[in-house]
Design a protein around this motif. Sequence first.
Motif, PDB file in Angstrom:
ATOM      1  N   TRP A   1       0.825  -1.209   0.000  1.00  0.00           N
ATOM      2  CA  TRP A   1       0.000   0.000   0.000  1.00  0.00           C
ATOM      3  C   TRP A   1       0.858   1.257   0.000  1.00  0.00           C
ATOM      4  O   TRP A   1       0.624   2.176  -0.786  1.00  0.00           O
ATOM      5  CB  TRP A   1      -0.916  -0.022   1.213  1.00  0.00           C
ATOM      6  N   ILE A   2       1.865   1.306   0.876  1.00  0.00           N
ATOM      7  CA  ILE A   2       2.733   2.480   0.955  1.00  0.00           C
ATOM      8  C   ILE A   2       3.501   2.681  -0.346  1.00  0.00           C
ATOM      9  O   ILE A   2       3.653   3.812  -0.846  1.00  0.00           O
ATOM     10  CB  ILE A   2       3.707   2.358   2.140  1.00  0.00           C
ATOM     11  N   LYS A   3       3.971   1.602  -0.928  1.00  0.00           N
ATOM     12  CA  LYS A   3       4.683   1.694  -2.204  1.00  0.00           C
ATOM     13  C   LYS A   3       3.784   2.303  -3.272  1.00  0.00           C
ATOM     14  O   LYS A   3       4.195   3.221  -4.004  1.00  0.00           O
ATOM     15  CB  LYS A   3       5.160   0.308  -2.638  1.00  0.00           C
ATOM     16  N   ARG A   4       2.551   1.806  -3.360  1.00  0.00           N
ATOM     17  CA  ARG A   4       1.622   2.333  -4.366  1.00  0.00           C
ATOM     18  C   ARG A   4       1.256   3.777  -4.067  1.00  0.00           C
ATOM     19  O   ARG A   4       1.143   4.612  -4.980  1.00  0.00           O
ATOM     20  CB  ARG A   4       0.363   1.460  -4.408  1.00  0.00           C
ATOM     21  N   PHE A   5       1.073   4.101  -2.787  1.00  0.00           N
ATOM     22  CA  PHE A   5       0.718   5.462  -2.398  1.00  0.00           C
ATOM     23  C   PHE A   5       1.802   6.455  -2.832  1.00  0.00           C
ATOM     24  O   PHE A   5       1.503   7.507  -3.396  1.00  0.00           O
ATOM     25  CB  PHE A   5       0.522   5.525  -0.884  1.00  0.00           C
ATOM     26  N   ARG A   6       3.048   6.107  -2.600  1.00  0.00           N
ATOM     27  CA  ARG A   6       4.143   7.020  -2.963  1.00  0.00           C
ATOM     28  C   ARG A   6       4.275   7.141  -4.477  1.00  0.00           C
ATOM     29  O   ARG A   6       4.673   8.195  -4.982  1.00  0.00           O
ATOM     30  CB  ARG A   6       5.440   6.565  -2.308  1.00  0.00           C
ATOM     31  N   GLN A   7       3.949   6.095  -5.200  1.00  0.00           N
ATOM     32  CA  GLN A   7       3.932   6.181  -6.662  1.00  0.00           C
ATOM     33  C   GLN A   7       2.868   7.163  -7.131  1.00  0.00           C
ATOM     34  O   GLN A   7       3.076   7.917  -8.090  1.00  0.00           O
ATOM     35  CB  GLN A   7       3.674   4.805  -7.261  1.00  0.00           C
ATOM     36  N   GLU A   8       1.737   7.158  -6.470  1.00  0.00           N
ATOM     37  CA  GLU A   8       0.616   8.012  -6.872  1.00  0.00           C
ATOM     38  C   GLU A   8       0.844   9.480  -6.517  1.00  0.00           C
ATOM     39  O   GLU A   8       0.493  10.373  -7.292  1.00  0.00           O
ATOM     40  CB  GLU A   8      -0.677   7.521  -6.206  1.00  0.00           C
ATOM     41  N   PHE A   9       1.421   9.749  -5.337  1.00  0.00           N
ATOM     42  CA  PHE A   9       1.427  11.125  -4.820  1.00  0.00           C
ATOM     43  C   PHE A   9       2.813  11.720  -4.611  1.00  0.00           C
ATOM     44  O   PHE A   9       2.913  12.893  -4.255  1.00  0.00           O
ATOM     45  CB  PHE A   9       0.614  11.190  -3.522  1.00  0.00           C
TER      46      PHE A   9
END
Length: 214
Positions: free
Chosen positions: A50-58
């Motif tokens: 989740w954190i990996k995807r979140f940082r990719q998004e924002f």
Amino acid sequence: MNAVIFDMDGVLVDSERVVWESFRYAGEKTGVPDVERMAIIGLGLNDEAWIKRFRQEFGADSDRILEHEEAYLQNFYANGAAPAKKGAQRLLEQLCAWNIPVAVASSSPAAVVRGRLERVGLLQYFTAVISGDMVGRSKPEPDIFLEAARQLGSPAALCTVIEDSPNGLRASRRAGCRTLFVPDLWRPEEEHPELYDARFADLDTVREFFAAEH
């Protein structure tokens, strides 16, 4: 059907709406648009994924958003709890009456899973509690459902999974389980027969389905 495996957030506990509100709040506080889309993107992922995807998004805005999102969640859970989903207790009581073992397989950390289920009076029904920090790979990989089946002592092919997220549905399919979809935040307009065996409006209709089979 030898056993039933439940996802938790959005299936047993109405917690996904709390996450959506936390991102909406964080978006308002930071001025970053459309932050709440992460509540859908992150469905079914464990903390690391989740954190990996979140940082990719924002990107550079990630830390600011997370600060406000986490503050919202801490305040919410310090003052209350997300309620059980409609029909959850009735379904679990019925499965126990039929002597069908049940597990919860949630991507949330173990302490969160047990805490949320205990607060709504559902923890007592589960033979096994599998959390995202107990397996190597996050949904949509099948690890968590395979581990749940192992702990229940049942072949995955004889387990029925109840899920609400695309990542969870894919994980169940890859594990070889029968897959039932009960939508919550993710409500696709089109059917996705590749992701599930049947779709239900709520857990009461799942209970009726099981009763017809029993």
